[in-house]
Design an enzyme around this catalytic site. Structure first.
Site, mmCIF file in Angstrom:
data_model
loop_
_atom_site.group_PDB
_atom_site.id
_atom_site.type_symbol
_atom_site.label_atom_id
_atom_site.label_comp_id
_atom_site.label_asym_id
_atom_site.label_seq_id
_atom_site.Cartn_x
_atom_site.Cartn_y
_atom_site.Cartn_z
ATOM 1 N N LYS A 1 0.850 -1.206 0.000
ATOM 2 C CA LYS A 1 0.000 0.000 0.000
ATOM 3 C C LYS A 1 0.881 1.251 0.000
ATOM 4 O O LYS A 1 0.659 2.173 -0.801
ATOM 5 C CB LYS A 1 -0.887 0.020 1.232
ATOM 6 C CG LYS A 1 -1.570 1.370 1.498
ATOM 7 C CD LYS A 1 -2.441 1.392 2.717
ATOM 8 C CE LYS A 1 -1.723 1.690 3.984
ATOM 9 N NZ LYS A 1 -1.454 3.126 4.258
ATOM 10 N N ASN A 2 1.879 1.274 0.869
ATOM 11 C CA ASN A 2 2.654 2.500 1.051
ATOM 12 C C ASN A 2 3.677 2.754 -0.038
ATOM 13 O O ASN A 2 4.279 3.822 -0.093
ATOM 14 C CB ASN A 2 3.301 2.513 2.437
ATOM 15 C CG ASN A 2 2.251 2.727 3.521
ATOM 16 O OD1 ASN A 2 1.088 3.018 3.223
ATOM 17 N ND2 ASN A 2 2.640 2.560 4.765
ATOM 18 N N CYS B 1 -5.245 12.862 12.093
ATOM 19 C CA CYS B 1 -5.951 11.581 12.093
ATOM 20 C C CYS B 1 -5.788 10.996 13.489
ATOM 21 O O CYS B 1 -5.205 11.620 14.373
ATOM 22 C CB CYS B 1 -5.382 10.657 11.021
ATOM 23 S SG CYS B 1 -3.773 10.029 11.428
ATOM 24 N N ARG C 1 -0.070 15.040 12.131
ATOM 25 C CA ARG C 1 0.349 14.732 10.747
ATOM 26 C C ARG C 1 0.523 16.005 9.913
ATOM 27 O O ARG C 1 -0.074 16.170 8.873
ATOM 28 C CB ARG C 1 -0.658 13.800 10.078
ATOM 29 C CG ARG C 1 -1.080 12.597 10.858
ATOM 30 C CD ARG C 1 0.005 11.537 11.014
ATOM 31 N NE ARG C 1 0.419 10.909 9.802
ATOM 32 C CZ ARG C 1 -0.182 9.859 9.244
ATOM 33 N NH1 ARG C 1 -1.254 9.379 9.811
ATOM 34 N NH2 ARG C 1 0.255 9.316 8.141
ATOM 35 N N ASP D 1 4.737 1.244 11.954
ATOM 36 C CA ASP D 1 3.562 0.543 11.417
ATOM 37 C C ASP D 1 3.465 -0.895 11.902
ATOM 38 O O ASP D 1 2.481 -1.573 11.612
ATOM 39 C CB ASP D 1 3.574 0.556 9.887
ATOM 40 C CG ASP D 1 3.311 1.951 9.358
ATOM 41 O OD1 ASP D 1 3.465 2.149 8.139
ATOM 42 O OD2 ASP D 1 2.985 2.847 10.153
ATOM 43 N N ARG E 1 -8.493 -0.483 4.633
ATOM 44 C CA ARG E 1 -7.646 0.509 3.951
ATOM 45 C C ARG E 1 -6.293 -0.094 3.597
ATOM 46 O O ARG E 1 -5.662 0.312 2.634
ATOM 47 C CB ARG E 1 -7.418 1.722 4.860
ATOM 48 C CG ARG E 1 -8.679 2.464 5.223
ATOM 49 C CD ARG E 1 -8.363 3.749 5.912
ATOM 50 N NE ARG E 1 -7.363 4.500 5.159
ATOM 51 C CZ ARG E 1 -6.880 5.670 5.572
ATOM 52 N NH1 ARG E 1 -7.273 6.176 6.714
ATOM 53 N NH2 ARG E 1 -5.994 6.317 4.847
#
Ligand code: EPZ
Length: 418
Positions: free
Chosen positions: A22-23, A115, A120, A303, A395
């Site tokens: 994803k990243n 978030c 952020r 993460d 997500r």
């Protein structure tokens, strides 16, 4: 909103295929704004954030297709505005800033806002782009950026921000002259972005180190590019093998990019080894506590913090977790405590004392990786765990319940009464 109902207590055995990252995919999709020709991407994960990104690219004037882990993007007559209703669902939308300024000299991007895990901010993105000649105003929650033509600059980042490095890298490839990024992020996803840009004709050196040199070129051409595998998904499934006392073979699994995670899991008593078919992750005996401090790559990734904390809850002895990247990334702690975990938080540090067992309970997902932590705890807990608001999970994890059920988990997804 859906929830997952997990019957715990089943050791996981079998093979799991790791999806595309994803990243890595998110910045690389935004980078598709830069070439004048179309690009094809393979190994694209099927995730909410990918769908959001393709929708945003469409709004920005790109023709996109997406089917079965393959996507194509052709930048057409580009439009400068990234609307708030899309940006508020995915803060990575700010990664369109650099490419838009590089291609059309203007951008109107909703400020992503904070978030669950922190404020952020994007000040480093803006500071670097200003050094390259962009000017910004803030109006009605939107960042309005414009420039004649971006110029190369010598930029030193205050911290090795992943998104900041990616935005500036994308801006620099079409800037006039040389750009030097100092204190750049070294994450593998930044390296994958640089590799894609180089496949389109960009001139980049030093990606993966703290200093990246970019020589601007006048235009980029198309490419056919395969996205790297997702190291965080892989680390999450390694933790699933550990917390259930199982034995998994992870195919298409990164290894070197996960060194800090693998070393920690091995120190807890896990067996993790490269084999001819992938990476084997097993837990032959009891887990032992360990200490973790999250760091920029190549340190232990933030993460994976919530996921290894779930493992620590059932390890023998005590563990200390220090979260040094984000200011509020312990949202999973209270939910794990509802399942019987013994965790004390003081500031950015959590002290975890291993307990004999966790018990299933209704718990609430708050952010992507906290959700993964609750799923892991549910896999090991005695009884039934209901993980609510799993749109967070969708997500970043492709069909996680299907992948886990295929190796012995008992998970079902149900629609949650409104
Ligand atoms: C990326 O977020 C990842 N997201 C995050 O993954 C990951 O946790 C993070 O990098 C750190 O590794 C994507 O790649 C899409 P940062 P990003 O800029 O780029 C501060 C997940 O779970 N900062 O490296 O937003 C910031 O507040 C997600 O997949 C500034 O102060 O992270 C934070 O404390 C969550 N000013 C620290 O730097 C800035 O201009 C690291 O943020 C930029 C960042």
């Amino acid at each position: 909103m859906d929830k997952l109902i997990i019957q715990g207590g089943h050791a996981l055995h079998g093979t799991i295929d790791i999806s595309g990252s994803k990243n890595a995919a998110l910045p690389i999709l935004f980078a598709a704004i830069l070439p004048e020709e179309g690009v094809t991407f393979r190994n694209v994960p099927d995730l909410r954030d990918i769908h959001t990104t393709l929708k945003l690219l469409d709004v920005l004037g790109c023709q996109c297709t997406h089917d079965d882990h393959r996507a194509t993007v052709q930048a057409g007559a580009l439009r400068p505005e990234a609307p708030y209703d899309l940006v508020k669902t995915m803060r990575a939308s700010v990664l369109c800033l650099g490419p838009l300024l590089a291609r059309i000299g203007q951008a109107r991007v909703a400020l992503p806002g904070g978030c669950a895990i922190g404020a952020r901010p994007v000040d480093q993105h803006l500071k670097g782009l200003e050094l390259m000649g962009a000017r910004f105003d803030l109006e009605g929650g939107y960042i309005l950026g414009h420039c004649q033509h971006l110029r190369g600059a010598h930029i030193t980042l205050d911290m090795p921000t992943v998104g900041g490095t990616e935005n500036l890298l994308m801006a620099a490839v079409l800037a006039q002259g040389e750009t030097v990024l100092e204190n750049a992020a070294r994450e593998p996803e930044v390296v994958d972005l640089a590799r894609f840009l180089r496949a389109c004709g960009a001139r980049i050196e030093g990606e993966g180190s703290s200093t990246i040199h970019i020589q601007g070129v006048s235009a980029l051409h198309g490419a056919d590019y395969t996205i790297m595998a997702d190291r965080i998904e892989a680390g999450t499934f390694m933790a699933a093998a550990g917390i259930t006392g199982g034995d998994l073979l992870l195919r298409n699994c990164p290894y070197d990019e996960l060194e800090a995670v693998i070393l920690k899991l091995q120190s807890m008593g896990m067996l993790i080894e490269k084999t001819a078919d992938g990476v084997r992750a097993a837990c032959p005996g009891p887990l032992r506590g360990t200490d973790v401090k999250t760091q920029p790559f190549p340190g232990f990734p933030t993460d994976m913090q919530a996921q290894i904390m779930a493992l620590m809850c059932l390890a023998q002895g005590a563990s200390v977790v220090e979260e040094s990247i984000f200011e509020n990334r312990f949202m999973h702690v209270q939910e794990l405590a509802r399942m019987g975990a013994d965790i004390k938080v003081s500031g950015h540090t959590a002290m975890v004392r291993g307990v004999d067992r966790l018990t299933g309970a209704p718990v609430m997902a708050s952010d992507l990786r906290a959700s993964a932590s609750l799923v892991l705890a549910g896999l090991a807990a005695r009884g039934e765990t209901h993980v609510q608001r799993i749109y967070h999970l969708d997500r970043g994890y492709e069909r996680i319940e299907n992948k886990l059920n295929a190796v012995g988990a008992h998970i079902c997804r149900v629609a949650e009464q409104a």
